[in-house]
Every structure is written in C-alpha cells, then in structure tokens.
Design an enzyme around this catalytic site. Structure first.
Site, mmCIF file in Angstrom:
data_model
loop_
_atom_site.group_PDB
_atom_site.id
_atom_site.type_symbol
_atom_site.label_atom_id
_atom_site.label_comp_id
_atom_site.label_asym_id
_atom_site.label_seq_id
_atom_site.Cartn_x
_atom_site.Cartn_y
_atom_site.Cartn_z
ATOM 1 N N CYS A 146 0.840 -1.205 0.000
ATOM 2 C CA CYS A 146 0.000 0.000 0.000
ATOM 3 C C CYS A 146 0.877 1.258 0.000
ATOM 4 O O CYS A 146 1.725 1.432 0.881
ATOM 5 C CB CYS A 146 -0.925 -0.012 1.211
ATOM 6 S SG CYS A 146 -1.794 1.538 1.454
ATOM 7 N N ASN B 220 -13.026 10.705 -0.242
ATOM 8 C CA ASN B 220 -13.472 9.989 -1.435
ATOM 9 C C ASN B 220 -13.543 8.496 -1.111
ATOM 10 O O ASN B 220 -12.607 7.939 -0.523
ATOM 11 C CB ASN B 220 -12.498 10.224 -2.590
ATOM 12 C CG ASN B 220 -12.524 11.658 -3.071
ATOM 13 O OD1 ASN B 220 -13.534 12.341 -2.968
ATOM 14 N ND2 ASN B 220 -11.401 12.134 -3.596
ATOM 15 N N GLY C 204 -14.623 8.380 -6.448
ATOM 16 C CA GLY C 204 -13.382 8.870 -7.050
ATOM 17 C C GLY C 204 -12.132 8.470 -6.297
ATOM 18 O O GLY C 204 -11.079 9.083 -6.475
ATOM 19 N N HIS D 43 -8.108 8.199 3.513
ATOM 20 C CA HIS D 43 -7.374 9.464 3.631
ATOM 21 C C HIS D 43 -8.359 10.617 3.570
ATOM 22 O O HIS D 43 -9.276 10.631 2.757
ATOM 23 C CB HIS D 43 -6.314 9.601 2.536
ATOM 24 C CG HIS D 43 -6.816 9.332 1.144
ATOM 25 N ND1 HIS D 43 -6.980 8.053 0.652
ATOM 26 C CD2 HIS D 43 -7.197 10.161 0.146
ATOM 27 C CE1 HIS D 43 -7.432 8.120 -0.589
ATOM 28 N NE2 HIS D 43 -7.581 9.391 -0.921
HETATM 29 P P1 5GP Z 1 -8.103 9.837 -3.958
HETATM 30 O O1 5GP Z 1 -8.260 10.055 -5.437
HETATM 31 O O2 5GP Z 1 -7.863 8.381 -3.649
HETATM 32 O O3 5GP Z 1 -9.194 10.431 -3.124
HETATM 33 O O4 5GP Z 1 -6.808 10.646 -3.531
HETATM 34 C C1 5GP Z 1 -5.521 10.164 -3.661
HETATM 35 C C2 5GP Z 1 -4.616 11.362 -3.621
HETATM 36 O O5 5GP Z 1 -3.301 10.900 -3.400
HETATM 37 C C3 5GP Z 1 -4.595 12.173 -4.910
HETATM 38 O O6 5GP Z 1 -4.984 13.504 -4.625
HETATM 39 C C4 5GP Z 1 -3.151 12.066 -5.385
HETATM 40 O O7 5GP Z 1 -2.671 13.268 -5.947
HETATM 41 C C5 5GP Z 1 -2.417 11.711 -4.104
HETATM 42 N N1 5GP Z 1 -1.220 10.921 -4.316
HETATM 43 C C6 5GP Z 1 -1.105 9.821 -5.100
HETATM 44 N N2 5GP Z 1 0.138 9.315 -5.042
HETATM 45 C C7 5GP Z 1 0.830 10.129 -4.184
HETATM 46 C C8 5GP Z 1 2.180 10.117 -3.719
HETATM 47 O O8 5GP Z 1 2.999 9.267 -4.050
HETATM 48 N N3 5GP Z 1 2.529 11.099 -2.845
HETATM 49 C C9 5GP Z 1 1.645 12.058 -2.443
HETATM 50 N N4 5GP Z 1 2.098 12.991 -1.600
HETATM 51 N N5 5GP Z 1 0.371 12.092 -2.867
HETATM 52 C C10 5GP Z 1 -0.033 11.139 -3.722
HETATM 53 ZN ZN ZN Z 2 -2.317 1.214 3.665
#
Ligand code: 5GP
Ligand code: ZN
Length: 133
Positions: free
Chosen positions: A23, A106, A112, A119
């Site tokens: 993860c 989300n 999304g 998170h």
């Molecule tokens: P979700 O789309 O699952 O609600 O949000 C995932 C978030 O994680 C996205 O806003 C994306 O930009 C962020 N994200 C994805 N990979 C990384 C990473 O390796 N480092 C950081 N700091 N953010 C990440």
């Molecule tokens: Zn995890």
C-alpha cells in the site's frame, strides 16, 4: 489440539491489519516512501498531496491500513474522531482555519477514490465550488 484451542489460535486472523505490504500510503506513513510531512504521531500522519487541487492540499491518514470509509468498523470510531479533530488543528497551524477549508473522504469507485488507504483530503487557499464534478 482441542477445538477451542484451534479457534482461539485462529482469532489472530480477525486482528486488524496494521500495515498492508503493497500500500502506497502505508509506505508513506512508515517513511519508506518520501513525502512532504505536515504532522505525525503514533496514530496519524499528514502530508502534502503530490498533485494539489488547491493552494493547500493536505492528506491526513491513520497509520492503520483501512481501505475506505466503507470498511470502517465500530472500533475505528474514536480514531476517526481524533482524525477530524487533527484536521481542525492542522487548519489552525497552517493558517487557513479562519478563511475556511474543505474535508473530503473519497470512497470507492463512484467516490473517485484512487488510493485504497483511507485518507482525508484537507483543501484550502481558494474558494472551492459546489457541487463537485
Ligand atoms: P483519492 O483520489 O484516492 O481520493 O486521492 C488520492 C490522492 O493521493 C490524490 O490527490 C493524489 O494526488 C495523491 N497521491 C497519489 N500518489 C501520491 C504520492 O505518491 N505522494 C503524495 N504525496 N500524494 C499522492
Ligand atoms: Zn495502507
């Protein structure tokens, strides 16, 4: 081995998974993948989103691997309460509590969600429109 002993041995399978080996956010919280940290304690970790959707875009996660809001259990309630309170404290420390901010969880495909470790997005620094796209 008695049946009861066998069942008691199997109870370990019901223990919460603390870290999922594959993860991304477990690895970020453990410091195995670098991130721009905003806050850290034994339970929670906050860092800046790599692709910010607002001038301030912070992700706040528990160290415990939980897939999403849809996977929350009763025992996670107190932790999630502390997570929301931590969002308030981060907003104060980062200086956007007064102007306002948005907290987003989300969840699942239609929500999304792309990273399957729960998170909280904390977004701030511009006027955010509603409804979301
Ligand atoms: P979700 O789309 O699952 O609600 O949000 C995932 C978030 O994680 C996205 O806003 C994306 O930009 C962020 N994200 C994805 N990979 C990384 C990473 O390796 N480092 C950081 N700091 N953010 C990440
Ligand atoms: Zn995890």
């Amino acid at each position: 081995m008695t049946l009861s002993a066998t069942l008691s041995d199997l109870s370990i399978l019901r223990e919460p998974v603390k870290m999922a080996s594959n993860c991304l956010f477990c690895k970020i919280a453990a410091g195995e993948i670098p991130s721009n940290r905003v806050y850290s304690d034994e339970e929670l970790y906050a860092f800046r989103d790599i692709n910010p959707a607002a001038p301030q875009h912070i992700l706040l996660i528990p160290h415990k691997h939980i897939q999403s809001v849809a996977a929350l259990e009763e025992d996670d309630g107190a932790m999630m309460g502390r997570l929301i309170l931590r969002a308030r404290k981060i907003a104060e420390q980062e200086g956007f509590a007064e102007d306002g901010f948005r907290c987003v969880l989300n969840t699942g495909v239609d929500g999304g969600q792309t990273v399957h470790h729960i998170h909280l997005h904390i977004l701030a620094g511009r006027h955010l429109s509603w409804p979301p796209g």
